[in-house]
Design an enzyme around this catalytic site. Structure first.
Site, mmCIF file in Angstrom:
data_model
loop_
_atom_site.group_PDB
_atom_site.id
_atom_site.type_symbol
_atom_site.label_atom_id
_atom_site.label_comp_id
_atom_site.label_asym_id
_atom_site.label_seq_id
_atom_site.Cartn_x
_atom_site.Cartn_y
_atom_site.Cartn_z
ATOM 1 N N GLY A 1 0.898 -0.863 0.166
ATOM 2 C CA GLY A 1 0.446 0.362 -0.129
ATOM 3 C C GLY A 1 1.248 1.388 -0.037
ATOM 4 O O GLY A 1 -0.026 2.369 0.010
ATOM 5 N N ASP B 1 7.304 -3.479 14.110
ATOM 6 C CA ASP B 1 6.465 -4.857 13.671
ATOM 7 C C ASP B 1 7.697 -5.828 13.251
ATOM 8 O O ASP B 1 7.964 -6.126 12.587
ATOM 9 C CB ASP B 1 6.860 -3.347 12.033
ATOM 10 C CG ASP B 1 5.684 -4.477 10.508
ATOM 11 O OD1 ASP B 1 4.962 -5.115 11.385
ATOM 12 O OD2 ASP B 1 6.130 -3.897 9.991
#
Length: 704
Positions: free
Chosen positions: A54, A179
């Protein structure tokens, strides 16, 4: 409709909102893909796309300013439109560049630059960083799943001991990864060490741009972290801390151990882990089982508050982690960037290790032990010490493994009789004020330095210069033995370890290393005379030496002027020249081309190892026409010089062909070098017209 892919390449059905494999939010990627072969900013040649998501696409590229060295271009393309949005994104990246630059660790890809380019009238923004060849833990797990296997406890303990010091480092700088998952840990090909990639700061900036620039749009700020890996406070409230990274590490470990995804391990009603069911299904030691439970505590205050606490628990007799009061949650903090995986099986580790600055006070040391004794000693410290203590012992063992892989199996005598004996060495003993772990790592580096045969005085000057370049405020300031200098001493030792490893990889001869620190202009003049007798110019000599040197020290490229030669790093380059002269004299790196009467063409071929090169010389006449064609990998460089050096037809060029009329008579030089990471084959074709008959025969000996 086409399937959607996340930034890690996982394929998902069309219209999916989240990746079914890793939980990443999916967006329709930009259609403006950059084709392979295109060069951006006159420097970065695109090799192929590595993935897309994205926030843009990630590309593997060659840095043409660094001999085609592989790098990664990660495009920043949030789902916003317009010049203002891109400008805002650029401003945010500039603001956070300091965070990216300050992360200097051998197990974190180095951030190179922020690149702005215009393509087809559209402005594009890229982050450029080092490419890490290796395999992600996710890829390893997927390969093993097909065989019904997962990671075993031994592998997990090794992974934890290697990755926890990296987390401790970034957390000490106030940076939270945000992450951590199997996709974002690469097992590096060259040394088997885990490398932490894809920091969450890039995605955070993207969502910040989306929220600031398009406040009235339906774009929703994405909570960073993957579902199942990030803790509740991070996913729901955006609250991050060192403990949230440790939670994600615990989830990653459990997935690697069980081979199951978080969705299979978490109770959907209570959002807690099925501990008893899955912890008991795999044979874990009480220590690892207890540590995993502590890492996966739902409340931040119940988890370990630092990576070092977990590391100490792994190496202590008791698995219980000693807690300190948790720090206040930090706001979203930017960090580094991603890097692309490549398929490779994990190999033994070789992290950086260390030695004290010359100004450090001294203490006591044991006599040099034999191979078996030192191995046992290193293993004892691995089990007894955390952080750098384990790191240093591992480096020493790996240095011996690399020697074995080169075919020189070490013996007891090799380590009882290093190139420099302890009796002849000038290094003082580590200070008794240092911790046992610090003393051990300094002894480890001392042993490695002596095995390499590097003089202590030169060694200190080399490391000092590199240390001062990284910490300019410390230039000329001696490091004390006080606790407040412990971080600086660790940094000095880390730099020392990296330099020793690089010198070892350069594979210099013993004689070349023993003279480090003493090379001067008279040596360089003597080398020129030696190669001139072989009809080889100093320019060709330096081409060959540069290929070897810059392969190991790429950041030094372009630094070969008089000032560089007077620096410690310049001494290493000159040591490389010494060995190159020998390679030319032995004809390993030199071949004479002789045209027999009536011949108009000849062909040379062979294989070049990474950083290797070969010079060819041919006696040709003025006004002859010549055609040169090099068939090889694009990572081969070609140079063509006239006899006097007044005409340079090609120099370190990726252009592999030349045709023209020769301006003078004499010995022409054709130099082929490799800057590839793998062996490459080459074929050099020379065709001449109007070739005069020559009575020159192939030179069988070394010219005096």
């Amino acid at each position: 409709m086409k399937p959607l892919h996340c930034s890690h390449g996982h394929e998902n059905p069309p219209n999916s909102r989240f990746c079914l494999h890793c939980g990443e939010k999916l967006e329709q990627a930009s259609n403006s893909k950059i084709e392979s072969g295109l060069t951006l900013a006159g420097r970065y040649r695109i090799v192929r796309e590595l993935g897309h998501g994205g926030f843009g696409r990630t590309y593997l590229a060659q840095d043409l300013n660094r001999f085609g060295e592989a790098c990664v271009l990660k495009e920043f393309a949030p789902q916003v439109q317009g010049t203002f949005a891109l400008q805002k994104a650029s401003e945010l990246f500039e603001r956070e560049a300091g965070v990216l630059y300050k992360l200097k660790h051998p197990q974190i890809p180095e951030f190179r630059e922020l690149l702005r380019v215009k393509q087809q009238g559209e402005g594009r923004l890229f982050l450029v960083q080092d490419y890490i060849a290796g395999q992600t833990c996710r890829a390893i797990l997927e390969a093993r799943r097909s065989q019904g296997l997962g990671f075993n406890e031994t592998e997990i303990l090794k992974l934890l001991r290697q990755i926890l010091p990296v987390l401790d480092y970034i957390h000490s700088l106030g940076v939270i990864h945000r992450d951590i998952s199997p996709e974002n840990i690469i097992i590096r090909q060259k040394d088997g060490l885990p490398v932490l990639i894809d920091f969450g700061g890039v995605k955070q900036i993207a969502t910040t741009v989306a929220s600031q620039v398009m406040a009235s749009s339906p774009v929703t700020a994405t909570r960073l972290g993957k579902v199942g890996y990030a803790p509740h406070e991070q996913m729901q409230g955006g609250i991050i801390s060192a403990s949230s990274d440790l939670y994600a590490l615990g989830a990653t470990v459990l997935v690697l151990l069980t081979g199951k995804e978080p969705s299979e391990l978490i109770d959907p009603h209570t959002l807690t882990w099925f501990r008893s069911r899955h912890f008991s299904a795999i044979p874990l030691s009480p220590t690892l089982s207890r540590i995993l439970e502590q890492l996966l505590e739902p409340h931040p205050q119940d988890r370990p508050q630092s990576a070092n606490q977990v590391l100490q628990a792994l190496t202590s007799q008791s698995p219980q982690i000693a807690y300190s009061p948790p720090p206040p949650p930090s706001p979203q903090t930017q960090a580094t960037v991603a890097v692309a995986p490549a398929w490779i099986a994990p190999t033994p580790p070789s992290p950086p290790a260390p030695v004290a600055p010359k100004s450090a006070p001294s203490g006591n040391n044991n006599a040099a032990l034999g191979w078996l004794g030192k191995l046992i000693l290193a293993l004892v410290f691995i089990l007894a010490a955390g952080g750098f203590g384990w790191w240093a012992g591992n480096l020493w063992i790996e240095s011996q493994l690399r020697s074995e892989q080169r075919g020189a199996t070490p013996t007891v005598e090799d380590f009882e009789n290093p190139v420099i004996s302890p009796e002849d060495d000038d290094e003082p003993e580590p200070s008794s004020d240092f911790s046992p772990e610090e003393r051990q790592r300094k002894q480890t580096l001392r042993q490695l330095r002596m095995n390499l045969g590097i003089n202590y005085d030169f060694y200190v000057s080399l490391v000092d210069e590199a240390f001062w370049n990284e910490y300019p405020a410390q230039r000329g300031v001696p490091l004390s033995t006080d606790p407040e200098d412990v971080r600086l001493r660790e940094a000095w030792d880390r730099i020392a370890a990296n330099l020793l490893t690089q010198i070892e990889q350069l594979d210099l001869s013993r004689q070349a290393k023993q003279q480090l620190g003493s090379y001067d202009e008279s040596d360089r003049d003597r080398w020129k005379v030696s190669v001139n007798r072989l009809r080889v110019s100093s320019r060709a000599l330096y081409d060959l030496a540069d290929a070897q040197f810059f392969r190991i020290f790429p950041k030094q490229e372009g630094e070969t002027g008089p000032e560089f030669l007077d620096q410690p790093m310049g001494q290493i380059w000159q040591a490389t020249v010494v060995d190159t002269v020998k390679a030319l004299q032995s004809r390993k790196a030199l071949e004479r081309i002789v045209f027999e009467p009536g011949d108009t063409g000849t062909q040379m071929s062979g294989t070049l190892q990474p950083g290797e090169g070969k010079a060819f010389t041919a006696e040709l006449g003025a006004d002859q026409l010549i055609d040169v064609e090099l068939s090889s990998d694009t990572n081969a460089l070609l140079s063509i010089y006239s006899p006097t050096g007044n005409t340079i037809f090609l120099e370190d060029s990726r252009q592999h062909s030349f045709s023209g009329e020769l301006p003078e008579s004499g010995f022409y030089e054709f130099v082929v070098v490799s800057d590839a990471d793998e062996p490459i084959d080459y074929q050099l074709d020379l065709t001449v017209d109007n070739s005069p008959e020559s009575d020159i025969s192939v030179d069988q000996g070394i010219e005096e």
